[in-house]
Scaffold this motif. Structure first.
Motif, mmCIF file in Angstrom:
data_model
loop_
_atom_site.group_PDB
_atom_site.id
_atom_site.type_symbol
_atom_site.label_atom_id
_atom_site.label_comp_id
_atom_site.label_asym_id
_atom_site.label_seq_id
_atom_site.Cartn_x
_atom_site.Cartn_y
_atom_site.Cartn_z
ATOM 1 N N ILE A 164 0.854 -1.181 0.000
ATOM 2 C CA ILE A 164 0.000 0.000 0.000
ATOM 3 C C ILE A 164 0.891 1.233 0.000
ATOM 4 O O ILE A 164 1.680 1.431 0.937
ATOM 5 C CB ILE A 164 -0.928 0.017 1.233
ATOM 6 C CG1 ILE A 164 -1.710 -1.294 1.328
ATOM 7 C CG2 ILE A 164 -1.870 1.203 1.184
ATOM 8 C CD1 ILE A 164 -2.536 -1.419 2.588
ATOM 9 N N SER A 215 6.171 2.527 1.444
ATOM 10 C CA SER A 215 5.004 1.664 1.251
ATOM 11 C C SER A 215 4.823 0.761 2.463
ATOM 12 O O SER A 215 5.782 0.432 3.169
ATOM 13 C CB SER A 215 5.153 0.810 -0.017
ATOM 14 O OG SER A 215 6.261 -0.058 0.086
ATOM 15 N N LEU A 216 3.577 0.410 2.693
ATOM 16 C CA LEU A 216 3.198 -0.503 3.767
ATOM 17 C C LEU A 216 2.976 -1.874 3.150
ATOM 18 O O LEU A 216 2.302 -1.993 2.120
ATOM 19 C CB LEU A 216 1.915 -0.001 4.440
ATOM 20 C CG LEU A 216 1.378 -0.801 5.622
ATOM 21 C CD1 LEU A 216 2.260 -0.584 6.842
ATOM 22 C CD2 LEU A 216 -0.059 -0.360 5.927
ATOM 23 N N ALA A 254 -4.745 -1.282 -1.933
ATOM 24 C CA ALA A 254 -3.615 -2.198 -1.764
ATOM 25 C C ALA A 254 -3.187 -2.740 -3.112
ATOM 26 O O ALA A 254 -4.014 -3.038 -3.978
ATOM 27 C CB ALA A 254 -4.016 -3.343 -0.835
ATOM 28 N N LEU A 300 2.317 4.915 0.592
ATOM 29 C CA LEU A 300 2.138 5.881 1.678
ATOM 30 C C LEU A 300 2.574 7.266 1.217
ATOM 31 O O LEU A 300 3.515 7.400 0.434
ATOM 32 C CB LEU A 300 2.961 5.481 2.902
ATOM 33 C CG LEU A 300 2.663 4.133 3.557
ATOM 34 C CD1 LEU A 300 3.621 3.896 4.724
ATOM 35 C CD2 LEU A 300 1.222 4.056 4.022
ATOM 36 N N THR A 359 -0.142 8.774 5.450
ATOM 37 C CA THR A 359 -1.479 8.316 5.080
ATOM 38 C C THR A 359 -1.372 7.329 3.929
ATOM 39 O O THR A 359 -0.441 7.393 3.123
ATOM 40 C CB THR A 359 -2.382 9.484 4.655
ATOM 41 O OG1 THR A 359 -1.742 10.214 3.597
ATOM 42 C CG2 THR A 359 -2.636 10.427 5.824
ATOM 43 N N VAL A 360 -2.333 6.414 3.864
ATOM 44 C CA VAL A 360 -2.348 5.448 2.764
ATOM 45 C C VAL A 360 -2.872 6.135 1.517
ATOM 46 O O VAL A 360 -3.708 7.036 1.581
ATOM 47 C CB VAL A 360 -3.200 4.215 3.114
ATOM 48 C CG1 VAL A 360 -2.642 3.507 4.328
ATOM 49 C CG2 VAL A 360 -4.660 4.598 3.353
ATOM 50 N N GLN A 361 -2.382 5.701 0.376
ATOM 51 C CA GLN A 361 -2.783 6.277 -0.900
ATOM 52 C C GLN A 361 -3.387 5.181 -1.772
ATOM 53 O O GLN A 361 -2.705 4.235 -2.146
ATOM 54 C CB GLN A 361 -1.575 6.890 -1.619
ATOM 55 C CG GLN A 361 -0.909 8.013 -0.837
ATOM 56 C CD GLN A 361 -1.805 9.211 -0.716
ATOM 57 O OE1 GLN A 361 -2.200 9.812 -1.709
ATOM 58 N NE2 GLN A 361 -2.125 9.586 0.520
ATOM 59 N N LEU A 365 1.297 6.728 11.278
ATOM 60 C CA LEU A 365 0.234 6.293 10.367
ATOM 61 C C LEU A 365 -0.928 5.725 11.164
ATOM 62 O O LEU A 365 -0.755 4.809 11.974
ATOM 63 C CB LEU A 365 0.766 5.222 9.400
ATOM 64 C CG LEU A 365 -0.283 4.450 8.586
ATOM 65 C CD1 LEU A 365 -0.946 5.368 7.566
ATOM 66 C CD2 LEU A 365 0.349 3.242 7.898
ATOM 67 N N ALA A 412 -6.814 -1.917 5.752
ATOM 68 C CA ALA A 412 -5.423 -2.348 5.602
ATOM 69 C C ALA A 412 -5.077 -3.415 6.631
ATOM 70 O O ALA A 412 -4.395 -4.400 6.323
ATOM 71 C CB ALA A 412 -4.480 -1.148 5.743
#
Length: 454
Positions: free
Chosen positions: A31, A366-367, A405, A33, A400-402, A44, A50
């Motif tokens: 994911i 990235s996560l 996934a 970020l 923050t997530v963008q 985060l 997620a």
């Protein structure tokens, strides 16, 4: 021979180190970020969508990578209902707010006397009212002695007034300017020879010196007999709850409904859909981790959706205590009419999780989640951030997530790199295996060699 054994152990250590090196492609989803604010630490708020991508309940398979695919040092800020501080209860003074029965203003005008410290000593109507002309509009609560954020309001009232009581909540620090804090609802009902009561009302977790409660229906409002406020330690304000999307269920025998969660989760609240107006359902909620385990009773209560004065009065939530469950079962006492043939949908809430990472190397970051075989790699917050304090946590940069996934990269370059890595692993294991065989052959030959004659 000893030197050869040491060489074998060294090769085994090298092989294990290579095998433990993790890359983004080792995880099921990635994911992107985005980061803002001052680094090098970023915080985060992990979305529930997620979190559900993980393969391990404790998020041991969560990682943060930079643009070069290098893992970042990180920590998890989590809490459970079992370990969280439940706060401190305070008995507070209450003052009735009377107004003229035919007054158009909802909030009555009053004369207030207080001490220099702000403690209320007297609250009276602004004008003298004759008997029969006054109506109890609400109550003023003195919270000036509570110096911590207010989390919950707990009320008790005279038993002459059963049913539902709704009111608005306002907060002030000077008794002149009031800010809305939402609405509250308490209830006292008798059902199937049992009395069901609801005394607690959630507050937004902010500071205030005074609270004002104004009844929606003053003519039927009860007289309060006690008022308490629960405060929390400002250094340990609980993380917020995050709610899931509606989850479809299935119906078993009469009055029994079940739901399957995506994974084992520490659920703290559930919300049951009540489709029909004038629904009344005493319920028991049970849960378990796996189908092979017995059901364990988690909580019970009364769910309802009733129409009063043209408005729906709804209580459709049940509070849990953070038990880890993956299956839920609701059993309904159908003497109240039940919840229908079709299983209602259900939403569940878990305590939010924060991921704090130390940005190293170039972004974007990235996560990554989704690997059942990796071991935990998160650090304690006090190790990740020197001289850590809750105030420092709030001042960190934000991540923050963008978007959605992403599946692991499957480009030619990544495939080639993965293949090269695999050949290296195979080569090391082959060398190790040959070394072990060579050492075994040496040991065998030594065992077969006849002993030297004296």
């Amino acid at each position: 021979m000893s030197r050869k054994l040491n060489l074998g152990w060294l090769m085994l250590g090298v092989a294990m180190t290579v095998g433990a090196q993790e890359k983004p492609a080792d995880f099921a989803v990635q994911i992107p970020l985005a980061v803002t604010g001052d680094g090098p630490w970023y915080r985060l708020e992990l979305p529930l969508s997620a979190q559900l991508q993980a393969r391990q309940t404790d998020l041991s398979d969560l990682r943060v990578f930079n643009a070069a695919g290098e893992p970042q040092a990180y920590a998890l800020a989590r809490e459970s209902a079992q370990t969280r501080d439940d706060g401190q209860l305070h008995d507070v003074k209450r003052f009735p707010l009377y107004g003229a029965a035919d007054a158009q203003e909802r909030a009555p005008n009053v004369r207030i006397q207080s001490t220099t410290s702000g403690t209320l000593v007297e609250v009276q109507p602004s004008s003298q009212l004759e008997a029969g002309e006054e109506t109890l509009r609400g109550w003023l609560l003195d919270a000036s002695a509570v110096k911590a954020p207010l989390q919950q309001l707990i009320l008790d009232w005279s038993s002459e007034r059963d049913g539902f009581q709704r009111f608005s909540i306002e907060a002030s620090d000077d008794l002149q300017h009031w800010r809305p804090w939402g609405e509250g609802q308490v209830a006292r009902l008798t059902f199937a020879d049992e009395q069901v009561e609801q005394h607690e009302v959630a507050l937004p977790g902010q500071n205030a010196r005074y609270l004002r409660l104004l009844w929606d229906s003053p003519a039927s409002a009860p007289a309060l007999t006690a008022a308490q406020l629960k405060s929390s330690d400002p250094r340990q304000v609980p993380l917020p709850l995050v709610w899931s999307q509606a989850l479809a269920g299935s119906r078993g025998k009469a009055g029994e409904y079940t739901w399957q969660l995506p994974m084992g989760l520490n659920v703290e609240r559930v919300q049951v859909e009540l489709r029909q107006a004038n629904s009344l359902a005493p319920v028991t909620l049970a849960g378990r981790r796996e189908t092979s385990l017995p059901w364990q009773t988690l909580t019970g209560g009364l769910l309802y959706r009733l129409t009063q004065n043209g408005q729906d009065v709804v209580q459709n939530e049940l509070q849990l205590y953070g038990q880890t469950v993956q299956q839920l079962r609701l059993t309904v006492d159908e003497r109240g009419g039940g919840l229908g043939e079709q299983a209602p949908s259900l939403k569940y809430a878990v305590r939010a999780t924060q991921v704090i990472f130390l940005a190293r190397g170039e972004g974007p970051y990235s996560l990554a989640l989704g690997n059942a075989g990796v071991k935990t790699a998160n650090l304690p917050l006090s190790t990740l951030i020197p001289d850590f304090t809750p105030a420092k946590l709030a001042a960190l940069g934000k991540a923050t997530v963008q978007g959605e996934a992403l599946a692991p990269q499957t480009s030619t370059a990544t495939t080639t790199a993965t293949a090269d890595t695999n050949w290296k692993k195979f080569g090391l294991w082959a060398v190790l295996l040959l070394s072990v065989l060579f050492l075994g052959a040496m040991a065998f030959s030594l065992l077969r060699k006849p002993p030297a004659k004296p």
